[in-house]
Design a protein around this motif. Structure first.
Motif, PDB file in Angstrom:
ATOM      1  N   THR A 156       0.841  -1.210   0.000  1.00  0.00           N
ATOM      2  CA  THR A 156       0.000   0.000   0.000  1.00  0.00           C
ATOM      3  C   THR A 156       0.873   1.256   0.000  1.00  0.00           C
ATOM      4  N   CYS A 157       2.114   1.118   0.434  1.00  0.00           N
ATOM      5  CA  CYS A 157       3.049   2.258   0.422  1.00  0.00           C
ATOM      6  C   CYS A 157       3.280   2.829  -0.978  1.00  0.00           C
ATOM      7  N   SER A 158       2.802   2.156  -2.013  1.00  0.00           N
ATOM      8  CA  SER A 158       3.021   2.598  -3.408  1.00  0.00           C
ATOM      9  C   SER A 158       2.502   4.004  -3.705  1.00  0.00           C
ATOM     10  N   TYR A 159       1.476   4.452  -2.983  1.00  0.00           N
ATOM     11  CA  TYR A 159       0.781   5.684  -3.389  1.00  0.00           C
ATOM     12  C   TYR A 159       1.567   6.955  -3.058  1.00  0.00           C
ATOM     13  N   GLY A 160       2.706   6.759  -2.382  1.00  0.00           N
ATOM     14  CA  GLY A 160       3.645   7.863  -2.212  1.00  0.00           C
ATOM     15  C   GLY A 160       4.168   8.343  -3.563  1.00  0.00           C
ATOM     16  N   ALA A 161       3.973   7.539  -4.599  1.00  0.00           N
ATOM     17  CA  ALA A 161       4.362   7.937  -5.963  1.00  0.00           C
ATOM     18  C   ALA A 161       3.666   9.225  -6.375  1.00  0.00           C
ATOM     19  N   THR A 217      17.914   1.769 -14.341  1.00  0.00           N
ATOM     20  CA  THR A 217      16.527   2.227 -14.211  1.00  0.00           C
ATOM     21  C   THR A 217      16.146   2.505 -12.753  1.00  0.00           C
ATOM     22  N   ALA A 218      14.911   2.997 -12.599  1.00  0.00           N
ATOM     23  CA  ALA A 218      14.387   3.248 -11.246  1.00  0.00           C
ATOM     24  C   ALA A 218      14.439   1.981 -10.394  1.00  0.00           C
ATOM     25  N   LYS A 219      14.205   0.820 -11.019  1.00  0.00           N
ATOM     26  CA  LYS A 219      14.250  -0.439 -10.255  1.00  0.00           C
ATOM     27  C   LYS A 219      15.660  -0.683  -9.718  1.00  0.00           C
ATOM     28  N   GLU A 224       7.777   5.237 -12.709  1.00  0.00           N
ATOM     29  CA  GLU A 224       9.049   4.893 -12.049  1.00  0.00           C
ATOM     30  C   GLU A 224       8.993   5.196 -10.550  1.00  0.00           C
ATOM     31  N   ARG A 225       8.306   6.278 -10.194  1.00  0.00           N
ATOM     32  CA  ARG A 225       8.138   6.607  -8.766  1.00  0.00           C
ATOM     33  C   ARG A 225       7.321   5.520  -8.070  1.00  0.00           C
ATOM     34  N   PHE A 226       6.357   4.992  -8.817  1.00  0.00           N
ATOM     35  CA  PHE A 226       5.506   3.903  -8.314  1.00  0.00           C
ATOM     36  C   PHE A 226       6.399   2.704  -7.955  1.00  0.00           C
ATOM     37  N   ASN A 228       6.424  -3.494 -11.611  1.00  0.00           N
ATOM     38  CA  ASN A 228       6.882  -3.143 -12.966  1.00  0.00           C
ATOM     39  C   ASN A 228       5.956  -3.717 -14.036  1.00  0.00           C
ATOM     40  N   GLY A 229       4.654  -3.459 -13.904  1.00  0.00           N
ATOM     41  CA  GLY A 229       3.717  -3.999 -14.899  1.00  0.00           C
ATOM     42  C   GLY A 229       2.982  -2.904 -15.648  1.00  0.00           C
ATOM     43  N   ARG A 230       3.642  -1.777 -15.846  1.00  0.00           N
ATOM     44  CA  ARG A 230       2.958  -0.657 -16.516  1.00  0.00           C
ATOM     45  C   ARG A 230       3.372  -0.544 -17.989  1.00  0.00           C
TER      46      ARG A 230
END
Ligand code: SF4
Length: 421
Positions: free
Chosen positions: A125-130, A173-175, A208-210, A302-304
């Motif tokens: 859920t921490c993803s939304y800091g993107a 990359t961001a990863k 990438e922020r995601f 990384n599924g975008r």
């Protein structure tokens, strides 16, 4: 004021002028995320639900994504239970099988906006800091109570400031950035801390922020965030969110941080997290040549569309190695359709890829793409724990979509800087 992002946002939601790390605040989050685990959550509170009902039908966002389509009767029964629950309370924010992974849906449908507070019964859920929201995973019991009362308490975390300087080299990359940071900080190095990314962040898209915010929890962070800038604003415009709909929270320039670290991005190289922990990070060049039997491109990490784009660019007109199963897992139906319309999926399937429905798929090892003993998978997902893909005697390596695509061609872990020459 001198408050960090977490302090400011928790002061706002806690009704305080000023808060400090360690302080407990009672908050009412904007949304509560649940996925297939909504079934066990609502089962915990059947008597209370009958007596009091839910706090608000607009609080929960429920996405069926973890085991979809249902792999067994047990999953089908849970999905049915959730559908009936949604119907009983007339909940507007329900996304049935096929919409995609919960975290992608939350961002792409605009449930998470700058300055908002979201909690979810899922660690990523921490993803939304993107997009500049404060978001964090909570456990199922806490989610059950929140569903009934609409409020919970949070301890104000200490904050870590990570300043990114200069530009990333080609093929990095961001990863690779987030894996490098996790390797340095360790899997517990940011335990219950709020991680803020600063500096040369304009080079990172929201996709990438995601990826980077998503993996904040892999160093133990409570939340991870990027300050809202023009990149965020442009993304929100692209999904139809007007500027008047949100109120960003910016950390104060004189905020006090528990820890500050700086990275010179120009010095980074492609890396891989090797079995069996996410902080076991090595340069790809050190593990080159290890044979792989499966590659996974996708998941909430990384599924975008941009991930499929970069892989399609590498693999278009080529064939992946005959010993490799190359699984393609879009993070959502919208991603699937756009990547299909742009020709990325065609290129990847023609190269030998296998399409999976938008969802969590092999990421959690519950079905689809399970590994056999002795096999290795190179994956763009976020966890490589023993057994994560269904077999405790298999190995999972984590890397960027670039490294995964190049390695799929060669049938072994390959440094993209050499593999593309
Ligand atoms: Fe969790 Fe993987 Fe699904 Fe993301 S894709 S929500 S990490 S199971």
């Amino acid at each position: 004021m001198n408050m960090t992002f977490a302090e400011k946002i928790l002061a706002r939601y806690g009704g305080e002028k000023h808060v400090q790390p360690g302080q407990i605040v009672t908050v009412q989050p904007d949304h509560l995320l649940m996925h297939d685990n909504a079934a066990p959550i609502i089962s915990k509170i059947q008597p209370e639900l009958k007596q009091y009902g839910i706090f608000s039908k607009k609080l929960p966002v429920i996405v069926l994504d973890h085991v979809i389509p249902a792999a067994a009767e047990k999953n089908a029964a849970q999905h049915k239970q959730i559908r009936e629950f949604v119907k009983t309370y007339n909940m507007p924010y329900f996304f049935d099988v096929g919409y995609g992974v919960c975290h992608q849906i939350i961002i792409e449908k605009g449930f998470a906006l700058p300055g908002m507070l979201l909690l979810g019964s899922d660690s990523h859920t921490c993803s939304y800091g993107a997009v500049g929201a404060f978001s964090s995973g909570i456990d199922r019991t806490e989610a059950a109570a929140l569903l009934l009362t609409g409020e919970t308490w949070l301890k104000v975390p200490q904050s870590i400031k990570i300043t990114l300087q200069k530009k990333l080299p080609r093929f990095v990359t961001a990863k690779d950035v987030i894996l490098t940071i996790i390797g340095d900080v360790s899997a517990s190095g940011a335990d219950y801390c709020s991680v803020e990314f600063h500096g040369a962040i304009a080079q990172f898209s929201v996709d990438e922020r995601f990826t980077m915010a998503n993996m904040g929890v892999e160093m133990g962070a409570k939340n991870a965030m990027f300050p809202v800038d023009e990149v965020t604003q442009q993304y929100l415009r692209s999904i139809g969110v007007a500027k008047t709909k949100f109120k960003p929270v910016h950390p104060d320039p004189d905020a006090t941080y528990h820890k500050e670290v700086t990275y010179d991005l120009s010095q980074l190289e492609p890396v891989v997290a090797v079995p069996h922990s996410v902080d076991n990070v090595k340069p790809v060049s050190e593990v080159e040549g290890i044979e792989i039997q499966q590659c996974l491109l996708g998941t909430c990490t990384n599924g975008r569309v941009s991930d499929f784009q970069v892989a399609a660019k590498i693999l278009k007109g080529k064939k992946i190695h005959p010993n490799v199963r190359f699984l393609l897992l879009p993070a959502s139906r919208a991603v699937y359709l756009e990547a299909e319309q742009k020709g990325y999926l065609k290129a990847l399937v023609e190269a030998g890829g296998t399409m999976l429905p938008p969802g969590c798929g092999p990421c959690l090892g519950a079905h689809q793409g399970a590994l056999a003993p002795g096999e290795r998978c190179l994956s763009t997902s976020n966890r490589n724990f023993k057994g994560r893909m269904g077999c405790k005697d298999a190995e999972i390596y984590l890397a960027s979509p670039v490294t995964v695509a190049v390695s799929a061609l060669h049938g072994r872990i390959t440094d993209p800087r050499r593999g593309m020459n």
